[in-house]
Motif scaffolding. Structure first.
Motif, PDB file in Angstrom:
ATOM      1  N   LEU A 144       0.849  -1.194   0.000  1.00 43.54           N
ATOM      2  CA  LEU A 144       0.000   0.000   0.000  1.00 43.54           C
ATOM      3  C   LEU A 144       0.880   1.239   0.000  1.00 43.54           C
ATOM      4  O   LEU A 144       1.778   1.366   0.839  1.00 43.54           O
ATOM      5  CB  LEU A 144      -0.944  -0.011   1.199  1.00 43.54           C
ATOM      6  N   THR A 145       0.637   2.111  -0.968  1.00 42.26           N
ATOM      7  CA  THR A 145       1.391   3.368  -1.019  1.00 42.26           C
ATOM      8  C   THR A 145       0.437   4.541  -0.848  1.00 42.26           C
ATOM      9  O   THR A 145      -0.661   4.533  -1.414  1.00 42.26           O
ATOM     10  CB  THR A 145       2.230   3.495  -2.311  1.00 42.26           C
ATOM     11  N   GLY A 146       0.848   5.509  -0.054  1.00 39.48           N
ATOM     12  CA  GLY A 146       0.009   6.676   0.244  1.00 39.48           C
ATOM     13  C   GLY A 146      -0.528   6.555   1.654  1.00 39.48           C
ATOM     14  O   GLY A 146      -1.596   5.992   1.873  1.00 39.48           O
ATOM     15  N   LEU A 147       0.267   7.068   2.608  1.00 37.92           N
ATOM     16  CA  LEU A 147      -0.077   6.817   4.014  1.00 37.92           C
ATOM     17  C   LEU A 147      -0.675   8.039   4.714  1.00 37.92           C
ATOM     18  O   LEU A 147      -0.393   8.305   5.875  1.00 37.92           O
ATOM     19  CB  LEU A 147       1.146   6.298   4.774  1.00 37.92           C
ATOM     20  N   ALA A 148      -1.513   8.781   4.010  1.00 38.57           N
ATOM     21  CA  ALA A 148      -2.318   9.800   4.694  1.00 38.57           C
ATOM     22  C   ALA A 148      -3.357   9.043   5.525  1.00 38.57           C
ATOM     23  O   ALA A 148      -3.341   7.809   5.550  1.00 38.57           O
ATOM     24  CB  ALA A 148      -2.979  10.725   3.685  1.00 38.57           C
ATOM     25  N   THR A 149      -4.265   9.742   6.174  1.00 35.63           N
ATOM     26  CA  THR A 149      -5.150   9.079   7.143  1.00 35.63           C
ATOM     27  C   THR A 149      -5.839   7.831   6.613  1.00 35.63           C
ATOM     28  O   THR A 149      -5.801   6.773   7.247  1.00 35.63           O
ATOM     29  CB  THR A 149      -6.216  10.076   7.632  1.00 35.63           C
ATOM     30  N   MET A 150      -6.476   7.936   5.441  1.00 34.39           N
ATOM     31  CA  MET A 150      -7.223   6.788   4.912  1.00 34.39           C
ATOM     32  C   MET A 150      -6.280   5.618   4.607  1.00 34.39           C
ATOM     33  O   MET A 150      -6.565   4.471   4.953  1.00 34.39           O
ATOM     34  CB  MET A 150      -8.000   7.176   3.639  1.00 34.39           C
ATOM     35  N   GLY A 151      -5.162   5.928   3.963  1.00 35.64           N
ATOM     36  CA  GLY A 151      -4.209   4.884   3.582  1.00 35.64           C
ATOM     37  C   GLY A 151      -3.604   4.211   4.798  1.00 35.64           C
ATOM     38  O   GLY A 151      -3.474   2.986   4.861  1.00 35.64           O
ATOM     39  N   ARG A 152      -3.251   5.030   5.770  1.00 32.09           N
ATOM     40  CA  ARG A 152      -2.638   4.493   6.982  1.00 32.09           C
ATOM     41  C   ARG A 152      -3.607   3.556   7.712  1.00 32.09           C
ATOM     42  O   ARG A 152      -3.249   2.459   8.124  1.00 32.09           O
ATOM     43  CB  ARG A 152      -2.244   5.659   7.900  1.00 32.09           C
ATOM     44  N   ASN A 153      -4.849   4.010   7.837  1.00 28.21           N
ATOM     45  CA  ASN A 153      -5.830   3.182   8.543  1.00 28.21           C
ATOM     46  C   ASN A 153      -6.164   1.905   7.785  1.00 28.21           C
ATOM     47  O   ASN A 153      -6.354   0.850   8.384  1.00 28.21           O
ATOM     48  CB  ASN A 153      -7.102   3.987   8.828  1.00 28.21           C
TER      49      ASN A 153
END
Ligand code: 6PG
Length: 477
Positions: A7-16
């Motif tokens: 998974l790439t893109g660890l803003a809030t949605m990605g991180r969760n």
């Protein structure tokens, strides 16, 4: 061991979402453009599962077992294309690239085509449920090939919300189908929120109830047919006071923003010729709220409004009428949204199971509601139904509520409380059930000024009247 997914893109949605995947026992490679976010994630939540932290795109791709499944969680539009462009040269045939953002479905169709020409699978995946849903179980609408779903589906089904043992995740259809359905979901979300907002405004402006009192009304409504995430949240928000002591809702600037999915729903509906009046009015109401200078100008000129002569209907009666109007309008908004999904599916040759959409929206997503179980049942009884509005359960509800609905819309017109979604839903209902519509006059006018022709009620064919001549009728075909 190699990761089963990346998974790439660890803003809030990605991180969760990454945490949710890891918590379900899948080894996940994580990557972000700035490495700090990756480091933070693993430092804070590394003990929740097996994360493989990577710094470069090359390292990220190398950490994932083949055929690779890679989820992109970045902003819709150009940022998504940029990540795809960076990723693609590093991939091998058969790899699966998944876009979990709120992409426009036409972009998804374009990307799917481009990647499949390179031997890659591209999946447009709608994810609903906000930050909390992403972490604890969202509703997931997956597009793309059957092959891609065979790999991705089991992971996504494991992390999705579960209702009665059924995961709120399904393979909607090919290419843009998942993002299309997510778009309409958001359009319905706009309509739902506008109807809630109008209900609140009516109770406040007509009855003079305080936000707290209205919160209690919503709490009560949440115990009945209207039970839903958004109604429950409304009760919570209305009960909340700002640090200043004011009701929270009174300190928030009254200009509603939008990121685009509601607007896209309406644009697509116009192209498809599907009247989604509830969603359209909800979207326009947001635009109106943001037109500060026009509002100010109108306020100056038209300050004497009928609100001054506030009517005082009986409190309990009116509260119940608003509840019935809300429910009936909601039936209309959902019927229109489902019509749009059916029309979109036909236009793009996607075989979308409408009952399944209601099924996977029962949990995880923003519009989750008891109501969706009724929709699921309606499609189970009659998979090819013409409109949800006339199915047994909803038809009864609308018949029971229609007098109240009319009363509420009439009261709003008299007292000057704007109810675009309530009013337009009622007009849609009346338009549908009408024996004869004034569309006949429109056809006559079109024929008069532009020779656009008309059909007749009494015989087959296409006709034109010689309006400027002897007014005789020509049969055109
Ligand atoms: C969801 C939501 C989400 C959406 C926000 C904001 O299903 O989780 O629909 O995807 O981005 O609700 O949308 P607007 O900014 O357009 O109101």
């Amino acid at each position: 061991a190699r990761a089963t997914i990346g998974l790439t893109g660890l803003a809030t949605m990605g991180r969760n979402l990454a945490r949710n995947i890891a918590r379900h026992g899948h080894t996940i490679a994580v990557h972000n453009r700035t490495t700090q976010k990756t480091t933070d994630l693993v430092e804070q939540f590394g003990d929740e599962g097996d994360f493989v932290a990577t710094e470069s795109m090359e390292e990220f791709v190398g950490a994932i077992a083949q055929p690779r499944t890679i989820v992109i969680m970045v902003k819709a539009g150009d940022p998504t294309d940029a990540v795809i462009d960076e990723l693609v040269p590093l991939l091998d045939e058969g790899d699966i690239v998944v876009d979990g953002g709120n992409a426009h479905f036409t972009d998804t169709i374009r990307r799917e085509k481009a990647l499949s020409e390179k031997g890659l699978h591209f999946v447009g995946m709608g994810v609903s449920g906000g930050e909390e849903g992403a972490l604890n179980g969202p509703s997931i609408m997956v597009g793309g090939s059957d092959h891609a779903y065979e790999h991705l589906g089991p992971i996504m089904e494991s992390i999705a919300a579960q209702v009665d043992g059924t995961p709120c995740c399904t393979h909607v259809g090919p290419d843009g189908a998942g993002h299309f359905v997510k778009m309409v979901h958001n359009g319905i979300e706009y309509a739902d929120m506008q109807l809630i907002a109008e209900s609140y405004d009516l109770l406040r402006s007509t009855l003079g109830l305080s936000p707290k009192e209205i919160g209690e009304v919503f709490e009560e409504w949440n115990g009945g047919d209207l039970e839903s995430f958004l109604i429950e949240m409304t009760a919570d928000v209305l009960a909340h006071d700002d640090a200043s002591g004011e009701p929270f809702v009174d300190v928030v600037r009254d200009a509603a923003e939008q990121k685009g999915t509601g607007r896209w729903t309406v644009q697509s509906a116009l192209d498809l010729g599907v009247p989604v009046t509830g969603i359209a009015e909800a979207t326009f109401a947001r635009s109106l709220s943001g037109h500060t200078s026009q509002r100010e100008a109108a306020r100056k000129v038209f300050s004497t409004s009928p609100e001054g002569e506030r009517e005082q209907p009986d409190r309990d009666t009116f509260v119940d009428q608003v509840r019935a109007a809300l429910y009936a309008s909601k039936v209309v908004a959902y019927a229109q949204g489902f019509d749009q999904i059916a029309a979109g599916a036909e236009e793009h040759d996607w075989d979308v199971d409408l009952g399944m959409m209601a099924t996977i929206w029962r949990g995880g997503c923003i519009i989750r509601a008891q109501f969706l179980d009724r929709i699921r049942e309606a499609y189970a009884e009659e998979p090819d139904l013409t409109t949800l509005l006339t199915t047994r359960y909803f038809a009864e509800a609308v018949k029971d509520g229609v007098d109240a609905w009319r009363e509420v819309v009439a009261t709003s017109a008299r007292t000057g409380v704007p109810t675009p979604a309530f009013s337009s839903s009622l007009a849609y209902f009346d338009g549908l059930r009408r024996e004869r519509l004034p569309a006949a006059l429109i056809q006559a006018l079109r024929d008069n000024f532009g020779a656009h022709t008309y059909e007749r009620v009494d015989r087959e064919g296409t006709f034109h009247t010689l309006w400027a001549g002897d007014r005789s009728e020509q049969e055109m075909s």
